[in-house]
Design a protein around this motif. Structure first.
Motif, short mmCIF file in Angstrom:
data_model
loop_
_atom_site.label_atom_id
_atom_site.label_comp_id
_atom_site.label_asym_id
_atom_site.label_seq_id
_atom_site.Cartn_x
_atom_site.Cartn_y
_atom_site.Cartn_z
N ALA A 58 0.83 -1.21 0.00
CA ALA A 58 0.00 0.00 0.00
C ALA A 58 0.86 1.26 0.00
O ALA A 58 0.50 2.27 -0.61
N LYS A 59 2.02 1.20 0.66
CA LYS A 59 2.92 2.35 0.69
C LYS A 59 3.42 2.67 -0.72
O LYS A 59 3.43 3.83 -1.13
N GLU A 61 1.98 1.77 -3.57
CA GLU A 61 0.83 2.21 -4.37
C GLU A 61 0.48 3.66 -4.05
O GLU A 61 0.20 4.44 -4.95
N ALA A 62 0.51 4.02 -2.77
CA ALA A 62 0.14 5.37 -2.36
C ALA A 62 1.16 6.41 -2.79
O ALA A 62 0.85 7.61 -2.82
N SER A 63 2.38 5.98 -3.15
CA SER A 63 3.38 6.95 -3.59
C SER A 63 3.02 7.54 -4.95
O SER A 63 3.60 8.54 -5.36
N GLY A 67 -2.78 6.03 -6.94
CA GLY A 67 -2.94 4.96 -5.95
C GLY A 67 -2.75 3.57 -6.52
O GLY A 67 -3.31 2.61 -5.99
N SER A 101 2.70 10.57 -10.48
CA SER A 101 3.82 10.87 -9.56
C SER A 101 4.73 11.93 -10.16
O SER A 101 5.04 11.90 -11.34
#
Length: 103
Positions: A58-59, A61-63, A67, A101
């Motif tokens: 999840a970390k 993906e969240a970067s 998502g 990103s």
């Protein structure tokens, strides 16, 4: 990393410029986290240190603002377009496959 990446981008521009008259195109692709074996090894290393798998994934993906991790097929589709007749005028560019990103 930054200096070598800048050098590669500059080299790509030179190749594109010098190859244009010969029908040669040159582009680069700069992806964010792509769901590959390399990324999996980073996740596995963090899990081996005691971090929960779901949280580590999840970390990553969240970067990305979307998502999600970029899939290898998404990059392959861009490459297929760039080397096709439809992409023959696309040259001297760096394509950011980054899920929003900024890096």
């Amino acid at each position: 990393y930054c200096a070598s990446k800048a050098g590669l981008l500059g080299l790509g521009r030179c190749v594109a410029l010098e190859g244009a008259a010969l029908g040669i195109t040159c582009n680069s692709i700069s992806p964010t986290w792509v769901e590959t074996e390399m990324l999996q090894s980073y996740i596995d290393a963090e899990v081996a240190e005691g971090a929960p798998y779901a949280e580590v994934r999840a970390k990553y993906e969240a970067s990305n603002p979307q998502g999600q991790l970029v899939q290898p097929g998404e990059i392959a589709e861009l490459v297929a377009f760039l080397v096709s007749d439809a992409g023959r005028a696309m040259t001297m560019a760096d394509y950011q496959v980054n899920a929003g990103s900024p890096w």
